[in-house]
Write a protein that holds these residues in place. Structure first.
Motif, PDB file in Angstrom:
ATOM      1  N   TYR A  12       0.846  -1.203   0.000  1.00  0.00           N
ATOM      2  CA  TYR A  12       0.000   0.000   0.000  1.00  0.00           C
ATOM      3  C   TYR A  12       0.871   1.239   0.000  1.00  0.00           C
ATOM      4  N   TYR A  13       0.445   2.274  -0.678  1.00  0.00           N
ATOM      5  CA  TYR A  13       1.037   3.594  -0.468  1.00  0.00           C
ATOM      6  C   TYR A  13       0.261   4.284   0.645  1.00  0.00           C
ATOM      7  N   ALA A  14       0.947   5.127   1.378  1.00  0.00           N
ATOM      8  CA  ALA A  14       0.363   5.698   2.594  1.00  0.00           C
ATOM      9  C   ALA A  14      -0.952   6.430   2.333  1.00  0.00           C
ATOM     10  N   ASN A  15      -1.065   7.077   1.165  1.00  0.00           N
ATOM     11  CA  ASN A  15      -2.245   7.904   0.919  1.00  0.00           C
ATOM     12  C   ASN A  15      -3.343   7.178   0.152  1.00  0.00           C
ATOM     13  N   SER A  16      -3.266   5.841   0.125  1.00  0.00           N
ATOM     14  CA  SER A  16      -4.236   5.114  -0.691  1.00  0.00           C
ATOM     15  C   SER A  16      -4.811   3.911   0.055  1.00  0.00           C
ATOM     16  N   ALA A  19      -4.541  -1.559  -2.437  1.00  0.00           N
ATOM     17  CA  ALA A  19      -3.185  -2.082  -2.609  1.00  0.00           C
ATOM     18  C   ALA A  19      -2.719  -1.853  -4.040  1.00  0.00           C
ATOM     19  N   VAL A  20      -1.436  -1.566  -4.204  1.00  0.00           N
ATOM     20  CA  VAL A  20      -0.863  -1.477  -5.549  1.00  0.00           C
ATOM     21  C   VAL A  20      -0.528  -2.882  -6.040  1.00  0.00           C
ATOM     22  N   LEU A  21       0.092  -3.658  -5.157  1.00  0.00           N
ATOM     23  CA  LEU A  21       0.511  -5.016  -5.508  1.00  0.00           C
ATOM     24  C   LEU A  21      -0.119  -5.999  -4.534  1.00  0.00           C
ATOM     25  N   GLY A  38       2.866  -5.323 -18.113  1.00  0.00           N
ATOM     26  CA  GLY A  38       1.579  -5.015 -17.508  1.00  0.00           C
ATOM     27  C   GLY A  38       1.171  -3.613 -17.893  1.00  0.00           C
ATOM     28  N   PRO A  39      -0.126  -3.296 -17.736  1.00  0.00           N
ATOM     29  CA  PRO A  39      -0.615  -1.989 -18.152  1.00  0.00           C
ATOM     30  C   PRO A  39       0.021  -0.853 -17.347  1.00  0.00           C
ATOM     31  N   SER A  40       0.004   0.321 -17.934  1.00  0.00           N
ATOM     32  CA  SER A  40       0.558   1.497 -17.276  1.00  0.00           C
ATOM     33  C   SER A  40      -0.160   1.728 -15.941  1.00  0.00           C
ATOM     34  N   GLY A  41       0.614   2.019 -14.908  1.00  0.00           N
ATOM     35  CA  GLY A  41       0.024   2.294 -13.598  1.00  0.00           C
ATOM     36  C   GLY A  41      -0.263   1.056 -12.769  1.00  0.00           C
ATOM     37  N   CYS A  42       0.116  -0.130 -13.259  1.00  0.00           N
ATOM     38  CA  CYS A  42      -0.224  -1.351 -12.518  1.00  0.00           C
ATOM     39  C   CYS A  42       0.746  -1.623 -11.378  1.00  0.00           C
ATOM     40  N   GLY A  43       1.858  -0.922 -11.318  1.00  0.00           N
ATOM     41  CA  GLY A  43       2.760  -1.095 -10.174  1.00  0.00           C
ATOM     42  C   GLY A  43       4.122  -1.666 -10.534  1.00  0.00           C
ATOM     43  N   LYS A  44       4.483  -1.618 -11.805  1.00  0.00           N
ATOM     44  CA  LYS A  44       5.766  -2.187 -12.221  1.00  0.00           C
ATOM     45  C   LYS A  44       6.943  -1.416 -11.616  1.00  0.00           C
ATOM     46  N   SER A  45       6.858  -0.085 -11.671  1.00  0.00           N
ATOM     47  CA  SER A  45       7.955   0.717 -11.081  1.00  0.00           C
ATOM     48  C   SER A  45       8.007   0.522  -9.576  1.00  0.00           C
ATOM     49  N   THR A  46       6.837   0.420  -8.959  1.00  0.00           N
ATOM     50  CA  THR A  46       6.784   0.170  -7.514  1.00  0.00           C
ATOM     51  C   THR A  46       7.533  -1.110  -7.180  1.00  0.00           C
ATOM     52  N   LEU A  47       7.288  -2.141  -7.986  1.00  0.00           N
ATOM     53  CA  LEU A  47       7.952  -3.422  -7.760  1.00  0.00           C
ATOM     54  C   LEU A  47       9.473  -3.276  -7.862  1.00  0.00           C
TER      55      LEU A  47
HETATM   56  P1  ADP Z   1       3.748   1.461 -13.476  1.00  0.00           P
HETATM   57  O1  ADP Z   1       5.218   1.512 -13.320  1.00  0.00           O
HETATM   58  O2  ADP Z   1       3.232   0.083 -13.762  1.00  0.00           O
HETATM   59  O3  ADP Z   1       3.240   2.460 -14.454  1.00  0.00           O
HETATM   60  P2  ADP Z   1       3.715   2.592 -10.803  1.00  0.00           P
HETATM   61  O4  ADP Z   1       4.415   1.627  -9.923  1.00  0.00           O
HETATM   62  O5  ADP Z   1       4.443   3.795 -11.247  1.00  0.00           O
HETATM   63  O6  ADP Z   1       3.099   1.813 -12.063  1.00  0.00           O
HETATM   64  O7  ADP Z   1       2.383   3.066 -10.068  1.00  0.00           O
HETATM   65  C1  ADP Z   1       1.396   2.152  -9.597  1.00  0.00           C
HETATM   66  C2  ADP Z   1       0.298   2.922  -8.905  1.00  0.00           C
HETATM   67  O8  ADP Z   1       0.797   3.454  -7.680  1.00  0.00           O
HETATM   68  C3  ADP Z   1      -0.219   4.105  -9.703  1.00  0.00           C
HETATM   69  O9  ADP Z   1      -1.600   4.211  -9.433  1.00  0.00           O
HETATM   70  C4  ADP Z   1       0.538   5.279  -9.119  1.00  0.00           C
HETATM   71  O10 ADP Z   1      -0.167   6.468  -9.247  1.00  0.00           O
HETATM   72  C5  ADP Z   1       0.701   4.866  -7.661  1.00  0.00           C
HETATM   73  N1  ADP Z   1       1.950   5.389  -7.051  1.00  0.00           N
HETATM   74  C6  ADP Z   1       3.193   5.259  -7.530  1.00  0.00           C
HETATM   75  N2  ADP Z   1       4.097   5.821  -6.732  1.00  0.00           N
HETATM   76  C7  ADP Z   1       3.390   6.346  -5.704  1.00  0.00           C
HETATM   77  C8  ADP Z   1       3.751   7.054  -4.536  1.00  0.00           C
HETATM   78  N3  ADP Z   1       5.025   7.354  -4.268  1.00  0.00           N
HETATM   79  N4  ADP Z   1       2.765   7.414  -3.709  1.00  0.00           N
HETATM   80  C9  ADP Z   1       1.487   7.104  -3.964  1.00  0.00           C
HETATM   81  N5  ADP Z   1       1.080   6.430  -5.051  1.00  0.00           N
HETATM   82  C10 ADP Z   1       2.016   6.054  -5.906  1.00  0.00           C
END
Ligand code: ADP
Ligand code: ADP
Length: 224
Positions: A12-16, A19-21, A38-47
């Motif tokens: 989870y991100y703190a403000n949401s 769950a992202v993943l 995976g689709p844009s915004g699915c959490g790949k960068s987060t991973l």
């Molecule tokens: P992707 O790389 O697949 O495009 P991200 O990992 O960038 O996806 O983002 C996944 C989701 O988490 C998106 O909805 C994004 O807006 C949200 N998100 C990413 N980084 C943060 C953050 N630091 N704080 C809150 N939400 C975030």
């Protein structure tokens, strides 16, 4: 060579509230080249940020070569050899190409820089500033910088997105060669299926958020 295990229950991100993943479980074998699609915004960068320690992985289980690493990446010697290539080259604009690579090396390693620049086709650009280079050349610098530390594990986040097709094709081949020479374990994030098929030994498909693995397939096609 590094084997990486990832077991993320939920992130989870703190403000949401969502769950992202969720239930994301996979192992990358030593020297394997895995693409995550995976689709844009699915959490790949987060991973990738969790794997690199840029984002907290508290409460999750990540380990390399059987040693868990969430207790502090700084103590994990092998993870000092982690390379991360971002979507943007992220070079320091006030430093030359050579100085950008020096930044992450000990002085007794500076002698490697000429060889690295030659490997990425920038033997004549060491004294240029990033703003004097094309996007493709800047990316070559960021590839040289990532390989300067001889990475055991390399993470890439859609690095070729903003390049024209022929430049991207050349850099994909360069990446394959550099990784194959060194036995680097690679996780490559993309939303481009063709690119994933071309590069990877195995593709992991992620769903939309809360993102989880929906399918995995071994790529068994000979490269052209
Ligand atoms: P992707 O790389 O697949 O495009 P991200 O990992 O960038 O996806 O983002 C996944 C989701 O988490 C998106 O909805 C994004 O807006 C949200 N998100 C990413 N980084 C943060 C953050 N630091 N704080 C809150 N939400 C975030
Ligand atoms: P991408 O989709 O290419 O991964 P984004 O443009 O979604 O990249 O994110 C760029 C940066 O902004 C990342 O560092 C990410 O963590 C951060 N970010 C993305 N979405 C949010 C969000 N909703 N709140 C806070 N930070 C975010």
């Amino acid at each position: 060579m590094i084997e990486l295990k990832v077991a993320i229950k939920d992130k989870y991100y703190a403000n949401s509230e969502q769950a992202v993943l969720a239930q994301l479980d996979f192992t990358v074998k030593p020297g394997e080249f895995v693409a995550i699609i995976g689709p844009s915004g699915c959490g790949k960068s987060t991973l990738l940020n969790m794997i690199s320690g840029l984002e907290s992985c508290e409460g999750q289980h990540l380990s390399y070569n059987q040693s868990a690493y969430q207790e502090g990446i700084a103590n994990n010697k092998e993870l000092h050899q982690l390379g991360y290539i971002f979507q943007q080259p992220r070079l320091m604009p006030w430093l030359t190409v050579r100085e950008n690579i020096e930044l992450i090396l000990q002085p007794d390693q500076f002698h490697k820089i000429d060889g690295l620049l030659a490997q990425v086709g920038l033997e004549n650009e060491g004294e240029y500033f990033p703003s004097q280079l094309s996007g493709g050349m800047q990316l070559r610098v960021s590839i040289a910088r990532a390989f300067a530390i001889n990475p055991q594990l390399l993470l890439l986040d859609e690095p070729f997105n903003s390049l024209d097709a022929p430049t991207a094709a050349r850099l994909r081949q360069l990446l394959i060669d550099l990784c194959a020479q060194r036995g680097t374990t690679v996780i490559f994030v993309t939303h481009d299926l063709q690119e994933a098929i071309y590069l990877a030994d195995r593709i992991i498909f992620m769903s939309d958020s809360p993102s989880t693995i929906v399918h995995q397939s071994i790529v068994d096609l000979p490269r052209p």
